[in-house]
Design a protein around this motif. Sequence first.
Motif, PDB file in Angstrom:
ATOM      1  N   ALA A   6       0.833  -1.203   0.000  1.00 24.24           N
ATOM      2  CA  ALA A   6       0.000   0.000   0.000  1.00 24.24           C
ATOM      3  C   ALA A   6       0.867   1.252   0.000  1.00 24.24           C
ATOM      4  O   ALA A   6       0.576   2.219  -0.709  1.00 24.24           O
ATOM      5  CB  ALA A   6      -0.934  -0.013   1.208  1.00 24.24           C
ATOM      6  N   ALA A   7       1.949   1.229   0.769  1.00 24.53           N
ATOM      7  CA  ALA A   7       2.859   2.381   0.805  1.00 24.53           C
ATOM      8  C   ALA A   7       3.520   2.575  -0.547  1.00 24.53           C
ATOM      9  O   ALA A   7       3.673   3.714  -1.015  1.00 24.53           O
ATOM     10  CB  ALA A   7       3.919   2.178   1.895  1.00 24.53           C
ATOM     11  N   THR A  13       1.654   6.700  -6.863  1.00 27.55           N
ATOM     12  CA  THR A  13       0.600   7.661  -7.173  1.00 27.55           C
ATOM     13  C   THR A  13       1.103   9.085  -7.004  1.00 27.55           C
ATOM     14  O   THR A  13       0.834   9.956  -7.838  1.00 27.55           O
ATOM     15  CB  THR A  13      -0.633   7.415  -6.279  1.00 27.55           C
ATOM     16  N   ARG A  14       1.852   9.336  -5.934  1.00 29.48           N
ATOM     17  CA  ARG A  14       2.421  10.667  -5.702  1.00 29.48           C
ATOM     18  C   ARG A  14       3.384  11.053  -6.812  1.00 29.48           C
ATOM     19  O   ARG A  14       3.364  12.178  -7.317  1.00 29.48           O
ATOM     20  CB  ARG A  14       3.145  10.722  -4.358  1.00 29.48           C
ATOM     21  N   LEU A  20       2.801  14.436 -13.793  1.00 30.00           N
ATOM     22  CA  LEU A  20       1.713  15.033 -14.571  1.00 30.00           C
ATOM     23  C   LEU A  20       1.576  16.532 -14.335  1.00 30.00           C
ATOM     24  O   LEU A  20       1.062  17.252 -15.192  1.00 30.00           O
ATOM     25  CB  LEU A  20       0.393  14.326 -14.269  1.00 30.00           C
ATOM     26  N   SER A  21       2.053  17.015 -13.193  1.00 29.62           N
ATOM     27  CA  SER A  21       1.939  18.437 -12.882  1.00 29.62           C
ATOM     28  C   SER A  21       3.039  19.272 -13.541  1.00 29.62           C
ATOM     29  O   SER A  21       2.969  20.504 -13.524  1.00 29.62           O
ATOM     30  CB  SER A  21       1.965  18.659 -11.364  1.00 29.62           C
ATOM     31  N   LEU A  69       7.597  16.746  -4.805  1.00 31.20           N
ATOM     32  CA  LEU A  69       7.444  15.616  -3.886  1.00 31.20           C
ATOM     33  C   LEU A  69       7.757  16.030  -2.449  1.00 31.20           C
ATOM     34  O   LEU A  69       7.132  15.519  -1.516  1.00 31.20           O
ATOM     35  CB  LEU A  69       8.341  14.460  -4.327  1.00 31.20           C
ATOM     36  N   GLN A  70       8.692  16.924  -2.258  1.00 33.06           N
ATOM     37  CA  GLN A  70       8.988  17.410  -0.907  1.00 33.06           C
ATOM     38  C   GLN A  70       7.829  18.216  -0.340  1.00 33.06           C
ATOM     39  O   GLN A  70       7.567  18.171   0.852  1.00 33.06           O
ATOM     40  CB  GLN A  70      10.265  18.240  -0.909  1.00 33.06           C
TER      41      GLN A  70
END
Length: 76
Positions: A6-7, A13-14, A20-21, A69-70
């Motif tokens: 799950a992690a 996903t992150r 994508l951003s 991400l940070q």
Amino acid sequence: TPSSQAARREQETRLESAILSLPSIYRSAIELHDIAGLEYQEVARVLGRSESNCRKIYQRAREMLLLRLQRVDPAH
């Protein structure tokens, strides 16, 4: 273990959201080099840029990803 799976899915996903951003030229550099596995020379041909310019774009894209991400996870 299920919790580690799950992690891992959450991290994936992150990362996908962060990619994508990115502005399109930076996203393309990451996708072509890291995901598709193209060499810089091939990335340059696809993007219609010089190889040195593609290396700079790629480096900047990595920096932008790290910042994104940070922001999402300040513990890293």
